[in-house]
Scaffold this motif. Structure first.
Motif, short mmCIF file in Angstrom:
data_model
loop_
_atom_site.label_atom_id
_atom_site.label_comp_id
_atom_site.label_asym_id
_atom_site.label_seq_id
_atom_site.Cartn_x
_atom_site.Cartn_y
_atom_site.Cartn_z
N ASP A 187 -11.19 7.48 -1.20
CA ASP A 187 -10.07 6.71 -0.65
C ASP A 187 -10.42 5.23 -0.60
O ASP A 187 -9.57 4.37 -0.85
CB ASP A 187 -9.71 7.22 0.74
N ALA A 232 -8.79 1.96 -2.63
CA ALA A 232 -8.43 0.71 -1.97
C ALA A 232 -9.06 -0.49 -2.68
O ALA A 232 -8.42 -1.54 -2.82
CB ALA A 232 -8.85 0.76 -0.50
N CYS A 271 -7.05 -5.05 2.06
CA CYS A 271 -6.34 -6.18 1.47
C CYS A 271 -6.06 -7.28 2.50
O CYS A 271 -6.23 -8.47 2.22
CB CYS A 271 -5.03 -5.71 0.84
N GLY A 300 -5.22 6.76 2.42
CA GLY A 300 -5.09 5.75 1.39
C GLY A 300 -4.28 4.55 1.82
O GLY A 300 -4.65 3.40 1.56
N THR A 302 -6.24 0.95 2.42
CA THR A 302 -5.82 -0.06 1.45
C THR A 302 -5.19 -1.26 2.14
O THR A 302 -5.50 -2.42 1.83
CB THR A 302 -4.84 0.55 0.43
N THR A 303 -4.30 -1.00 3.09
CA THR A 303 -3.65 -2.10 3.82
C THR A 303 -4.67 -3.01 4.48
O THR A 303 -4.62 -4.25 4.33
CB THR A 303 -2.71 -1.54 4.90
N ALA A 362 0.83 -1.21 0.00
CA ALA A 362 0.00 0.00 0.00
C ALA A 362 0.86 1.25 0.00
O ALA A 362 0.58 2.21 -0.73
CB ALA A 362 -0.93 -0.01 1.21
#
Length: 462
Positions: free
Chosen positions: A411, A415, A285, A277, A281-282, A173
């Motif tokens: 955001d 992601a 996922c 972000g 995203t981290t 990310a």
């Protein structure tokens, strides 16, 4: 409609403090069931602290008092809505809200644009969204390249090796967000590592310290935080100046430079995008891969869709809308993990939900984490079941909450794209396996995160 969903106690404190300052006459009592203030000065603040998070506090509040419940923050009444029906009643007539980006800017001490008119705020929001959308289209190949690097690394692991999801996916990310936000300078690992150090410090203190005042009480922590914020802003300003001279038009900051935003506003928006972000995203996922590792039948169904739609070709930006089941998997990941558990609005005029009158200038909490686990809306709510989103009712409910459709937080949309690239690349080459005995506990704060590192193993597909 909701266009944000990341609030925790920290955000409520700042928002309530602002409201109390601006609207001191709005401290009106109400007949809405709920808690009496435990303390004359702090209201139910200590009750929130004792529960560990605002989400956990709201779960207990709604269990005791029902889907419309109240509590006190200082001398101010707060109303929380904890069911889909009540949220829909409140959302429909109240179309304006302070976005997550606005609140995060307030936390960071940014004021530019805060007092501007509604039209200026709408324009700035559209510029922000357009910048993210353009960035995704123009730099999709970078995203694919970074994902492929990670997958190649995992392919080199022995089958029994434990793979730490959070650590590896934060790296993915961070490299993806920095390059797409700020440009090719962040292709170098050294630049990303330096950026990550300050990013982690800033986000950590945003997620703690304000609630109990520990940041103010610790001069060393405060100095460390302020130094990290200053260094991050300096880097962002340097990038803005460099890209302005080069007049490139490829990444997030370049789109902002084509607008009428001031240099300071551009730095602020870059700060928000890189902070939010990376974290969103981290965790999207990480939760997605964890849930897939525990659901072999879901993993196999997704693999079949990826083969049918993509074959042996790399995923492309144009093909993403065809990956319907992948979208369902990510939707169910957000729902099951309660990825963004709380949102809020200020009641502009006297309103009504069911038989309850909500006075003007009351802070209204949307207990999204409670709603996402509500058995009246979701059958077997604790079960990870992407098939539930084949039903129109589930899709509409999710859209109403702001997690899909045109009102999705930009955001979160970013992601989703990174997560889709990851799943479509990874699952066509590797199988995910859970570790026996490992349970993922979720910490619901600004963004829900695993309380501890989550581990899986991978094996090559034959």
């Amino acid at each position: 409609m909701l266009d944000f969903a990341i609030f925790a106690v920290t955000f409520v404190i700042i928002l309530v403090g602002t409201v109390l300052y601006l609207y001191p006459s709005s401290r009106r009592a109400s007949g809405i069931p709920g808690l009496n203030p435990a303390d004359e000065k702090d209201g139910n603040l200590q009750d929130i602290v004792n529960r560990g998070s605002l989400h956990d506090f709201l779960v207990s509040l709604h269990e005791e008092f029902g889907s419309v419940a109240s509590f006190w923050f200082g001398g101010r009444l707060v109303v929380s809505l904890g069911s889909m029906n009540q949220l829909q009643q409140h959302i429909n007539p109240n179309h304006t809200t302070d976005s997550f980006e606005t609140v995060l800017k307030s936390l960071l001490g940014y004021q530019s644009g805060m007092g501007s008119g509604a039209n200026d705020s709408v324009i700035r929001k559209k510029v922000y969204e357009s910048a993210i959308n353009n960035t995704l289209k123009n730099n999709f190949s970078i995203m694919v390249k970074e994902v492929e690097k990670l997958v190649e690394k995992w392919k080199s692991f022995p089958d029994a090796q434990h793979t730490p999801l959070c650590a590896h996916l934060l790296g993915l990310a961070m490299k993806t967000v920095t390059q797409l936000a700020l440009g090719e300078h962040f292709r170098e690992d050294a630049a990303v590592i330096s950026f990550r150090k300050n990013h982690d410090t800033i986000w950590s203190e945003i997620g703690k310290g304000y609630l109990d005042g520990t940041l103010e009480k610790s001069s060393s922590r405060k100095v460390h935080y302020e130094r990290a914020l200053s260094e991050m802003e300096s880097v962002l300003l340097s990038v803005v100046k460099e890209r302005k001279i080069q007049k490139k038009q490829t990444v997030f900051v370049d789109t902002l430079l084509q607008s009428s935003l001031t240099e300071q506003q551009i730095v602020e928006d870059c700060m928000v995008f890189t902070l939010a972000g990376c974290v969103i995203t981290t965790n999207l996922c990480a939760f997605a891969l964890h849930f897939l590792s525990t659901s072999p039948e879901v993993q196999d169904k997704l693999y079949r869709e990826l083969q049918d739609v993509l074959g042996s070709d790399p995923v492309s930006f144009d093909k993403i809308p065809q990956l319907k089941y992948c979208q369902q998997v990510l939707n169910e990941t957000v729902r099951t993990a309660k990825l963004t558990p709380v949102a809020a609005r200020l009641q502009e005029l006297d309103g009504k939900v069911d038989q309850h009158i909500i006075p003007k200038e009351t802070l209204v909490i949307y207990a999204l984490g409670v709603v996402l686990q509500d058995s009246d809306t979701w059958s077997t709510p604790c079960r990870f079941d992407p098939d539930r989103f084949e039903e129109e009712f589930a899709r509409k409910s999710f859209s109403l909450l702001g997690f899909s459709g045109s009102q999705t937080c930009p955001d979160l949309r970013f992601a989703y794209t990174v997560a889709t690239v990851l799943l479509s690349t990874l699952l066509r080459q590797l199988k995910l396996h859970k570790l026996e005995g490992q349970v993922m506990d979720i910490r619901s704060e600004l963004v829900s995160t695993p309380k501890d590192e989550s581990w899986i193993t991978v094996s090559k597909r034959s």
